[in-house]
Design a protein around this motif. Structure first.
Motif, PDB file in Angstrom:
ATOM      1  N   ASN A   1      42.809 -18.532  16.496  1.00  0.00           N
ATOM      2  CA  ASN A   1      42.234 -18.814  14.698  1.00  0.00           C
ATOM      3  C   ASN A   1      42.844 -18.317  13.900  1.00  0.00           C
ATOM      4  O   ASN A   1      43.681 -17.179  13.664  1.00  0.00           O
ATOM      5  CB  ASN A   1      40.826 -17.468  14.634  1.00  0.00           C
ATOM      6  N   ASP A   2      42.942 -19.279  12.707  1.00  0.00           N
ATOM      7  CA  ASP A   2      43.875 -19.195  11.530  1.00  0.00           C
ATOM      8  C   ASP A   2      43.576 -18.252  10.842  1.00  0.00           C
ATOM      9  O   ASP A   2      42.178 -17.676  10.508  1.00  0.00           O
ATOM     10  CB  ASP A   2      43.799 -20.618  11.053  1.00  0.00           C
ATOM     11  N   ILE A   3      44.311 -17.567  10.287  1.00  0.00           N
ATOM     12  CA  ILE A   3      44.025 -15.842   9.719  1.00  0.00           C
ATOM     13  C   ILE A   3      42.950 -16.000   7.768  1.00  0.00           C
ATOM     14  O   ILE A   3      42.774 -15.610   7.704  1.00  0.00           O
ATOM     15  CB  ILE A   3      45.117 -14.818   9.217  1.00  0.00           C
ATOM     16  N   ALA A   4      43.132 -17.741   7.359  1.00  0.00           N
ATOM     17  CA  ALA A   4      42.987 -17.451   5.764  1.00  0.00           C
ATOM     18  C   ALA A   4      42.379 -19.280   6.590  1.00  0.00           C
ATOM     19  O   ALA A   4      42.955 -19.990   5.653  1.00  0.00           O
ATOM     20  CB  ALA A   4      43.745 -17.747   4.903  1.00  0.00           C
TER      21      ALA A   4
ATOM     22  N   LEU B   1      56.437 -25.031  15.032  1.00  0.00           N
ATOM     23  CA  LEU B   1      55.293 -26.548  15.003  1.00  0.00           C
ATOM     24  C   LEU B   1      53.838 -25.994  15.674  1.00  0.00           C
ATOM     25  O   LEU B   1      53.230 -25.071  16.480  1.00  0.00           O
ATOM     26  CB  LEU B   1      56.055 -27.007  16.136  1.00  0.00           C
ATOM     27  N   HIS B   2      53.084 -26.358  14.649  1.00  0.00           N
ATOM     28  CA  HIS B   2      51.679 -26.056  14.539  1.00  0.00           C
ATOM     29  C   HIS B   2      50.967 -26.929  14.804  1.00  0.00           C
ATOM     30  O   HIS B   2      50.805 -27.847  13.638  1.00  0.00           O
ATOM     31  CB  HIS B   2      51.418 -24.565  13.727  1.00  0.00           C
ATOM     32  N   PHE B   3      49.600 -26.793  15.059  1.00  0.00           N
ATOM     33  CA  PHE B   3      48.841 -27.893  14.638  1.00  0.00           C
ATOM     34  C   PHE B   3      47.296 -27.238  14.252  1.00  0.00           C
ATOM     35  O   PHE B   3      46.771 -26.941  15.048  1.00  0.00           O
ATOM     36  CB  PHE B   3      48.065 -29.001  16.144  1.00  0.00           C
ATOM     37  N   HIS B   4      47.405 -27.369  12.710  1.00  0.00           N
ATOM     38  CA  HIS B   4      46.075 -27.205  12.534  1.00  0.00           C
ATOM     39  C   HIS B   4      44.705 -27.793  12.944  1.00  0.00           C
ATOM     40  O   HIS B   4      44.837 -29.230  12.886  1.00  0.00           O
ATOM     41  CB  HIS B   4      45.961 -27.144  11.298  1.00  0.00           C
ATOM     42  N   VAL B   5      43.362 -27.355  13.715  1.00  0.00           N
ATOM     43  CA  VAL B   5      42.363 -28.220  13.716  1.00  0.00           C
ATOM     44  C   VAL B   5      41.400 -27.801  12.950  1.00  0.00           C
ATOM     45  O   VAL B   5      41.361 -26.361  12.890  1.00  0.00           O
ATOM     46  CB  VAL B   5      42.516 -27.483  15.457  1.00  0.00           C
TER      47      VAL B   5
ATOM     48  N   SER C   1      49.530 -31.702  11.099  1.00  0.00           N
ATOM     49  CA  SER C   1      50.382 -30.332  10.900  1.00  0.00           C
ATOM     50  C   SER C   1      51.814 -30.745   9.319  1.00  0.00           C
ATOM     51  O   SER C   1      52.040 -32.086   9.490  1.00  0.00           O
ATOM     52  CB  SER C   1      51.574 -31.241  11.993  1.00  0.00           C
ATOM     53  N   ASN C   2      51.926 -29.345   8.870  1.00  0.00           N
ATOM     54  CA  ASN C   2      52.925 -29.709   7.723  1.00  0.00           C
ATOM     55  C   ASN C   2      53.865 -29.672   8.113  1.00  0.00           C
ATOM     56  O   ASN C   2      54.115 -29.221   8.611  1.00  0.00           O
ATOM     57  CB  ASN C   2      52.555 -28.609   6.866  1.00  0.00           C
ATOM     58  N   ILE C   3      54.992 -30.935   7.588  1.00  0.00           N
ATOM     59  CA  ILE C   3      56.778 -30.408   7.962  1.00  0.00           C
ATOM     60  C   ILE C   3      57.660 -30.673   6.477  1.00  0.00           C
ATOM     61  O   ILE C   3      57.020 -31.487   5.806  1.00  0.00           O
ATOM     62  CB  ILE C   3      56.788 -31.871   8.264  1.00  0.00           C
TER      63      ILE C   3
ATOM     64  N   CYS D   1      60.878 -15.292  14.289  1.00  0.00           N
ATOM     65  CA  CYS D   1      59.752 -16.272  14.263  1.00  0.00           C
ATOM     66  C   CYS D   1      58.417 -15.502  14.061  1.00  0.00           C
ATOM     67  O   CYS D   1      57.477 -14.864  14.852  1.00  0.00           O
ATOM     68  CB  CYS D   1      59.650 -17.616  15.006  1.00  0.00           C
ATOM     69  N   LEU D   2      57.308 -15.655  12.861  1.00  0.00           N
ATOM     70  CA  LEU D   2      55.994 -14.726  12.780  1.00  0.00           C
ATOM     71  C   LEU D   2      54.761 -15.389  14.200  1.00  0.00           C
ATOM     72  O   LEU D   2      54.968 -14.941  14.895  1.00  0.00           O
ATOM     73  CB  LEU D   2      55.182 -15.383  11.515  1.00  0.00           C
ATOM     74  N   PHE D   3      55.097 -16.628  14.584  1.00  0.00           N
ATOM     75  CA  PHE D   3      54.162 -17.838  15.816  1.00  0.00           C
ATOM     76  C   PHE D   3      55.073 -17.079  17.042  1.00  0.00           C
ATOM     77  O   PHE D   3      54.393 -16.469  18.238  1.00  0.00           O
ATOM     78  CB  PHE D   3      53.684 -19.080  15.490  1.00  0.00           C
TER      79      PHE D   3
ATOM     80  N   ALA E   1      55.225 -30.764   2.442  1.00  0.00           N
ATOM     81  CA  ALA E   1      54.425 -30.457   2.551  1.00  0.00           C
ATOM     82  C   ALA E   1      53.558 -29.269   2.470  1.00  0.00           C
ATOM     83  O   ALA E   1      51.756 -29.909   3.156  1.00  0.00           O
ATOM     84  CB  ALA E   1      54.233 -31.492   3.852  1.00  0.00           C
ATOM     85  N   GLY E   2      52.889 -28.404   2.868  1.00  0.00           N
ATOM     86  CA  GLY E   2      52.443 -27.110   2.342  1.00  0.00           C
ATOM     87  C   GLY E   2      52.871 -25.902   4.258  1.00  0.00           C
ATOM     88  O   GLY E   2      52.084 -25.452   3.690  1.00  0.00           O
ATOM     89  N   GLN E   3      54.312 -26.860   4.303  1.00  0.00           N
ATOM     90  CA  GLN E   3      54.580 -25.767   5.874  1.00  0.00           C
ATOM     91  C   GLN E   3      55.363 -24.590   4.981  1.00  0.00           C
ATOM     92  O   GLN E   3      55.361 -24.229   4.468  1.00  0.00           O
ATOM     93  CB  GLN E   3      55.910 -26.713   6.991  1.00  0.00           C
ATOM     94  N   SER E   4      54.058 -23.580   6.137  1.00  0.00           N
ATOM     95  CA  SER E   4      55.050 -21.731   5.383  1.00  0.00           C
ATOM     96  C   SER E   4      55.617 -21.147   6.564  1.00  0.00           C
ATOM     97  O   SER E   4      56.186 -20.562   7.079  1.00  0.00           O
ATOM     98  CB  SER E   4      53.624 -21.314   5.007  1.00  0.00           C
ATOM     99  N   VAL E   5      54.484 -21.471   8.124  1.00  0.00           N
ATOM    100  CA  VAL E   5      55.529 -21.085   9.242  1.00  0.00           C
ATOM    101  C   VAL E   5      56.024 -21.633   9.525  1.00  0.00           C
ATOM    102  O   VAL E   5      55.816 -22.758  10.274  1.00  0.00           O
ATOM    103  CB  VAL E   5      54.264 -20.344   9.974  1.00  0.00           C
ATOM    104  N   PHE E   6      57.790 -21.717   9.737  1.00  0.00           N
ATOM    105  CA  PHE E   6      58.303 -23.194  10.530  1.00  0.00           C
ATOM    106  C   PHE E   6      58.403 -22.674  12.088  1.00  0.00           C
ATOM    107  O   PHE E   6      59.629 -22.595  12.735  1.00  0.00           O
ATOM    108  CB  PHE E   6      59.948 -22.811   9.612  1.00  0.00           C
TER     109      PHE E   6
HETATM  110  P1  AMP Z   1      51.205 -23.362   7.322  1.00  0.00           P
HETATM  111  O1  AMP Z   1      51.099 -23.738   6.065  1.00  0.00           O
HETATM  112  O2  AMP Z   1      50.887 -25.495   7.665  1.00  0.00           O
HETATM  113  O3  AMP Z   1      52.502 -24.127   7.495  1.00  0.00           O
HETATM  114  O4  AMP Z   1      50.599 -23.201   8.601  1.00  0.00           O
HETATM  115  C1  AMP Z   1      50.243 -21.719   8.875  1.00  0.00           C
HETATM  116  C2  AMP Z   1      49.569 -21.185   8.748  1.00  0.00           C
HETATM  117  O5  AMP Z   1      48.937 -20.234   9.578  1.00  0.00           O
HETATM  118  C3  AMP Z   1      48.596 -21.097   7.905  1.00  0.00           C
HETATM  119  O6  AMP Z   1      47.366 -21.389   7.825  1.00  0.00           O
HETATM  120  C4  AMP Z   1      48.096 -19.450   7.921  1.00  0.00           C
HETATM  121  O7  AMP Z   1      47.243 -18.992   7.237  1.00  0.00           O
HETATM  122  C5  AMP Z   1      48.490 -19.886   9.271  1.00  0.00           C
HETATM  123  N1  AMP Z   1      48.806 -17.816   9.666  1.00  0.00           N
HETATM  124  C6  AMP Z   1      49.770 -17.339   8.726  1.00  0.00           C
HETATM  125  N2  AMP Z   1      49.920 -15.472   9.214  1.00  0.00           N
HETATM  126  C7  AMP Z   1      49.045 -15.977  10.766  1.00  0.00           C
HETATM  127  C8  AMP Z   1      48.292 -14.500  11.772  1.00  0.00           C
HETATM  128  N3  AMP Z   1      48.904 -14.104  11.955  1.00  0.00           N
HETATM  129  N4  AMP Z   1      47.494 -15.132  12.498  1.00  0.00           N
HETATM  130  C9  AMP Z   1      46.846 -16.583  11.833  1.00  0.00           C
HETATM  131  N5  AMP Z   1      47.752 -17.438  11.113  1.00  0.00           N
HETATM  132  C10 AMP Z   1      48.350 -17.464  10.540  1.00  0.00           C
END
Ligand code: AMP
Length: 112
Positions: free
Chosen positions: A29-32, A97-101, A84-86, A4-6, A90-95
């Motif tokens: 901080n979000d990388i993008a 749990l995370h809350f975007h602020v 939070s994308n589920i 898991c990346l996170f 819905a756009g979840q790319s990292v599985f």
């Molecule tokens: P989601 O697409 O809702 O699952 O959000 C995943 C978020 O993780 C995206 O906004 C990515 O830009 C962010 N992300 C991916 N890899 C990293 C990283 N190494 N450091 C910080 N944010 C990341």
């Protein structure tokens, strides 16, 4: 979870820009970034998404929202969005749990 990346970010195996940390959660901080301020708040214990929140782990989510409110006050954020994308649709790319602020720009509703 080992793949898991996170979880790797929490373990310090992958670098991140830390915003806040305590025993329960980690914010970075979000990388993008999608707004001038865009950070993520995640539980240290692996939870896949909101769909895995239950009576045994929901205190973690309550704590995360307390942290978000505290950080928003400290950072002077008067208006912001918590997302939070589920699931992939819905756009979840990292599985994990995370809350975007997100804050610092005009936002539209409904989201795209
Ligand atoms: P989601 O697409 O809702 O699952 O959000 C995943 C978020 O993780 C995206 O906004 C990515 O830009 C962010 N992300 C991916 N890899 C990293 C990283 N190494 N450091 C910080 N944010 C990341």
């Amino acid at each position: 979870m080992s793949d898991c990346l996170f979880c790797k970010i929490i373990a310090g195996e992958i670098p991140s820009s830390k915003v806040y940390e305590d025993d329960v959660c980690y914010a970075f901080n979000d990388i993008a970034p999608q707004a001038p301020t865009h950070f993520l708040v995640i539980p240290k214990a692996h939870i896949g998404s909101v769909s895995e929140v239950n009576a045994d782990n929901s205190a973690v989510v309550a704590h995360i929202f307390e942290v978000i409110a505290k950080l928003a006050k400290e950072m002077g954020m008067e208006s912001y969005r918590v997302v939070s994308n589920i699931g992939e649709q819905a756009g979840q790319s990292v599985f994990h749990l995370h809350f975007h602020v997100l804050s610092g720009r005009d936002m539209t509703w409904p989201p795209g």
